[in-house]
Design an enzyme around this catalytic site. Sequence first.
Site, PDB file in Angstrom:
ATOM      1  N   HIS A   1       0.868  -1.184   0.000  1.00 30.42           N
ATOM      2  CA  HIS A   1       0.000   0.000   0.000  1.00 30.42           C
ATOM      3  C   HIS A   1       0.898   1.225   0.000  1.00 30.42           C
ATOM      4  O   HIS A   1       1.703   1.395   0.913  1.00 30.42           O
ATOM      5  CB  HIS A   1      -0.907  -0.010   1.232  1.00 30.42           C
ATOM      6  N   LEU A   2       0.783   2.046  -1.038  1.00 28.51           N
ATOM      7  CA  LEU A   2       1.668   3.214  -1.135  1.00 28.51           C
ATOM      8  C   LEU A   2       0.977   4.539  -0.786  1.00 28.51           C
ATOM      9  O   LEU A   2       1.633   5.569  -0.711  1.00 28.51           O
ATOM     10  CB  LEU A   2       2.305   3.292  -2.527  1.00 28.51           C
TER      11      LEU A   2
ATOM     12  N   ASN B   1      -6.362   0.817  -3.058  1.00 29.03           N
ATOM     13  CA  ASN B   1      -7.186   1.540  -2.063  1.00 29.03           C
ATOM     14  C   ASN B   1      -6.571   2.868  -1.624  1.00 29.03           C
ATOM     15  O   ASN B   1      -6.317   3.124  -0.457  1.00 29.03           O
ATOM     16  CB  ASN B   1      -7.499   0.653  -0.839  1.00 29.03           C
TER      17      ASN B   1
ATOM     18  N   HIS C   1      -2.618 -12.551   1.728  1.00 30.13           N
ATOM     19  CA  HIS C   1      -2.393 -12.678   3.180  1.00 30.13           C
ATOM     20  C   HIS C   1      -3.171 -13.781   3.883  1.00 30.13           C
ATOM     21  O   HIS C   1      -3.943 -13.510   4.803  1.00 30.13           O
ATOM     22  CB  HIS C   1      -2.607 -11.338   3.891  1.00 30.13           C
TER      23      HIS C   1
ATOM     24  N   ASN D   1      -4.990  -6.651   9.438  1.00 33.52           N
ATOM     25  CA  ASN D   1      -6.100  -7.437   8.939  1.00 33.52           C
ATOM     26  C   ASN D   1      -5.640  -8.280   7.743  1.00 33.52           C
ATOM     27  O   ASN D   1      -5.218  -7.696   6.749  1.00 33.52           O
ATOM     28  CB  ASN D   1      -7.230  -6.490   8.514  1.00 33.52           C
TER      29      ASN D   1
ATOM     30  N   ASP E   1       2.125  -7.019   2.411  1.00 36.88           N
ATOM     31  CA  ASP E   1       0.954  -6.210   2.813  1.00 36.88           C
ATOM     32  C   ASP E   1       1.438  -4.962   3.568  1.00 36.88           C
ATOM     33  O   ASP E   1       0.834  -4.557   4.563  1.00 36.88           O
ATOM     34  CB  ASP E   1      -0.041  -7.009   3.660  1.00 36.88           C
TER      35      ASP E   1
ATOM     36  N   HIS F   1       1.007   3.716   8.212  1.00 37.73           N
ATOM     37  CA  HIS F   1       0.042   4.643   8.808  1.00 37.73           C
ATOM     38  C   HIS F   1       0.819   5.675   9.615  1.00 37.73           C
ATOM     39  O   HIS F   1       1.991   5.467   9.938  1.00 37.73           O
ATOM     40  CB  HIS F   1      -0.924   3.901   9.738  1.00 37.73           C
TER      41      HIS F   1
ATOM     42  N   PHE G   1      -6.030  -0.722  10.861  1.00 36.43           N
ATOM     43  CA  PHE G   1      -5.390  -2.002  10.565  1.00 36.43           C
ATOM     44  C   PHE G   1      -4.133  -1.790   9.718  1.00 36.43           C
ATOM     45  O   PHE G   1      -4.133  -0.980   8.804  1.00 36.43           O
ATOM     46  CB  PHE G   1      -6.336  -2.889   9.754  1.00 36.43           C
TER      47      PHE G   1
HETATM   48  O1  DOR Z   1      -3.919  -4.579   7.625  1.00 32.61           O
HETATM   49  C1  DOR Z   1      -4.373  -4.170   6.565  1.00 32.61           C
HETATM   50  N1  DOR Z   1      -4.112  -2.930   6.101  1.00 32.61           N
HETATM   51  N2  DOR Z   1      -5.162  -4.963   5.874  1.00 32.61           N
HETATM   52  C2  DOR Z   1      -5.813  -4.562   4.802  1.00 32.61           C
HETATM   53  O2  DOR Z   1      -6.504  -5.342   4.224  1.00 32.61           O
HETATM   54  C3  DOR Z   1      -5.708  -3.173   4.329  1.00 32.61           C
HETATM   55  C4  DOR Z   1      -4.456  -2.562   4.791  1.00 32.61           C
HETATM   56  C5  DOR Z   1      -4.420  -1.067   4.634  1.00 32.61           C
HETATM   57  O3  DOR Z   1      -4.750  -0.569   3.551  1.00 32.61           O
HETATM   58  O4  DOR Z   1      -4.047  -0.406   5.594  1.00 32.61           O
HETATM   59 ZN    ZN Z   2      -6.033  -7.188   2.399  1.00 37.04          ZN
HETATM   60 ZN    ZN Z   3      -3.398  -5.130   1.774  1.00 33.71          ZN
END
Ligand code: DOR
Ligand code: ZN
Ligand code: ZN
Length: 425
Positions: free
Chosen positions: A63-64, A95, A233, A279, A306, A310, A324
């Site tokens: 996730h960038l 996302n 995952h 998650n 994954d 944050h 998450f």
């Molecule tokens: O832990 C997670 N973080 N699981 C996910 O499915 C989404 C991801 C996020 O975009 O932060």
């Molecule tokens: Zn996921």
């Molecule tokens: Zn993910």
Amino acid sequence: MKLLIKNGHVLNPATNLDRVMDILIEDGKVKTLKQSITNEECDRVIDANGLYVMPGFIDLHVHLREPGFEYKETIESGAKAAATGGFTSICPMPNTKPSTDCREMVELVMDKANKESVVHILPIGAITTNQEGSQLSDFKGMKEAGIVALSEDGKSVMDAALFMRGMQAAKKLNLPIFSHCEDKSLVGKGVMNAGKKAKEFGLEGICNAVEDVIVARDILIAKEPGCTLHLCHCSTKDSVTLVKMAKEMGLSVTAEVCPHHFSMSEDDITEDHGRFKMNPPLRKKEDVEALKKGLRDGIMDVIATDHAPHGQEEKNQSMAKAPFGIVGLETAFALTMTELVKKGYLTPMQMVEKLSYNPAKVLGIDKGNIDEGKVADIVIADFDREYQIDAKKFASKGKNTPFDGKMVTGQVVTTIVSGEVVYEN
Ligand code: DOR
Ligand code: ZN
Ligand code: ZN
């Protein structure tokens, strides 16, 4: 530019090469691979004596956060984190805000990547518009703009009929579907594994069935269209059983495991803190053992991070409040070495399969292979160097990891992308 890597122990699953070799790189490609190459006319010689040389790692799941959440990560900072971790190609999930759900958004990501990224960016497009789960997005337009896969990561497409139509369309375009398996009705307000720790903290749990029922569903939905289904995952023992079954049925199903899911169980959660929240969540010991054996036995194909950066304040909260996700790009290799290779679950060659060769196969791209004529995406690592993980030093903007302070064995020394050194330690 001519670069020579001398005396490194090359591990290359594609050709089953497992010996000390020299590699001459010219114009971004491997020109010569043989036992001894002389130094003449080289711009640079890298002495890899005592080190391992592998095809650059390929992370199918990151996730960038750009666009929309640049304070968490940008394409530029995420790419630097990737290079630090030995990854030469990474696949960002859609996302973001707005989400990568149309040709224009893919073009925007590709444009930024071309200007600012030190590694190859292979974007993943959303299955439905704005990931809302009601309308399929423009797969063809996104494919033409450069996506390598489709995913709704962050959630599942809960409408099974829509998901089936998505699979059919993906199959026609030869795009794999990456599935985040989570049943929305079953998960409720769960924030961590439904087990003893959730009880201890008085928190709502996420039971294994949240994942398992969608893993089973998605395998069965993929059967008819024959679309390539990649399960993201996987965290439960029954996921491993279901993937095994899918493979025995001859389906085009592959699966990934994240380093946190094979390195920690819920027993390692020492306090009610957001750094342990992701998650799917950290599961029971028996699940962790099943994942490790699944990787060992070739049921689970890929190790993906994954990587979910944050902000510090966001994660510095209780399980109930924090978002998450944990970062993973800069710890994946060391955790794989420490928990799987050093403990005898994987041979070094199997590790390279899970981190490079198999991810390339899932995408159907000509990477993950050090050979004459191939793009010179290469990682050089010291398998025995011990160090302590220090999140403060991460190149990623995200410092959120439960592994801060952990002693690990195995460190990336040099990362080379298209013949250019992009990271050195
Ligand atoms: O832990 C997670 N973080 N699981 C996910 O499915 C989404 C991801 C996020 O975009 O932060
Ligand atoms: Zn996921
Ligand atoms: Zn993910």
